[in-house]
Write an enzyme that holds these catalytic residues in place. Structure first.
Site, PDB file in Angstrom:
ATOM      1  N   HIS A 167       0.820  -1.222   0.000  1.00  0.00           N
ATOM      2  CA  HIS A 167       0.000   0.000   0.000  1.00  0.00           C
ATOM      3  C   HIS A 167       0.851   1.269   0.000  1.00  0.00           C
ATOM      4  O   HIS A 167       2.048   1.243   0.308  1.00  0.00           O
ATOM      5  CB  HIS A 167      -0.921   0.005   1.220  1.00  0.00           C
ATOM      6  CG  HIS A 167      -0.151   0.032   2.522  1.00  0.00           C
ATOM      7  ND1 HIS A 167       0.412   1.185   3.026  1.00  0.00           N
ATOM      8  CD2 HIS A 167       0.167  -0.951   3.384  1.00  0.00           C
ATOM      9  CE1 HIS A 167       1.030   0.915   4.165  1.00  0.00           C
ATOM     10  NE2 HIS A 167       0.904  -0.395   4.401  1.00  0.00           N
TER      11      HIS A 167
ATOM     12  N   GLU B  24      -2.067  -7.007   7.401  1.00  0.00           N
ATOM     13  CA  GLU B  24      -0.712  -6.995   7.944  1.00  0.00           C
ATOM     14  C   GLU B  24      -0.658  -7.885   9.178  1.00  0.00           C
ATOM     15  O   GLU B  24      -1.690  -8.215   9.771  1.00  0.00           O
ATOM     16  CB  GLU B  24      -0.318  -5.550   8.305  1.00  0.00           C
ATOM     17  CG  GLU B  24       1.066  -5.378   8.909  1.00  0.00           C
ATOM     18  CD  GLU B  24       2.198  -5.847   8.010  1.00  0.00           C
ATOM     19  OE1 GLU B  24       2.368  -7.084   7.861  1.00  0.00           O
ATOM     20  OE2 GLU B  24       2.938  -4.990   7.481  1.00  0.00           O
TER      21      GLU B  24
END
Length: 195
Positions: A8, A84
């Site tokens: 990202h 994550e």
């Protein structure tokens, strides 16, 4: 079949060196520009990607939306397996804060973080599912740095373990049930984004 892996764009916590983990922090202005830069690059290259898939965390989801919109390909429903690593007690802290609170060897302590094995298992369960799909397609995945680094190692152990910067772009190809690197940790598209 190709799988692309994109980290990202930047968040304010990335810029400040704060460990995010699964804390849901949005992209900052630079992160939005980074995502647009990769989207532009991909739109000028030979079309590879059939769909885009992301973590459900806002920073990955927004990056994926920008890319899918520019490429005019479907954005699939987010998958929590692409989140994550959960870093437990250290989420929301900087390296100096961690050293001050737990000492220089804080990584060896049990502070509630998800293990490497747990993180790789959830990632590989998704990759196996995608590879076994009746209609295998080329999927660009937008996720997170630590997660992608471990997933790349699980998929292709010959890859050098490297730190992945924001909007790092990697491609793996499935050949006879073995993943092979096509591109690894490329950030040339960020040359146009001011520091």
């Amino acid at each position: 079949m190709f799988i692309g892996l994109v980290r990202h764009g930047e968040t304010d916590w990335n810029a400040a060196g704060i460990l995010q983990g699964q804390t849901d922090i949005p992209l900052n202005e630079r992160g939005l520009k980074q995502a647009a830069a990769l989207a532009e690059r991909l739109s000028t290259e030979k079309k590879i990607w059939d769909t885009v898939l992301s973590s459900d965390l806002a920073r990955a989801r927004k990056t994926a939306e920008i890319i899918a919109d520019r490429l005019q390909v479907p954005l699939l429903a987010p998958d929590t397996r692409l989140r994550e690593r959960y870093f437990g007690e250290v989420e929301g802290t900087t390296e100096p804060q961690r050293v001050e609170k737990w000492g220089a060897d804080w990584r060896s302590l049990k502070l509630g973080a998800e293990s490497d094995a747990e993180m790789r298992a959830r990632g590989m369960s998704l990759i196996s599912e995608l590879a076994r799909a009746e209609e295998a397609s080329n999927i660009l995945i937008v996720s997170h740095g630590s997660f992608i680094a471990h997933l790349l190692q699980a998929m292709c152990s010959t890859l050098q373990d490297q730190r992945l910067g924001n909007l790092s772009y990697s491609i793996l190809s499935l050949n006879e049930e073995k993943w092979e690197p096509v591109l690894h940790n490329c950030t040339q598209h960020l040359d146009t984004v001011k520091q």
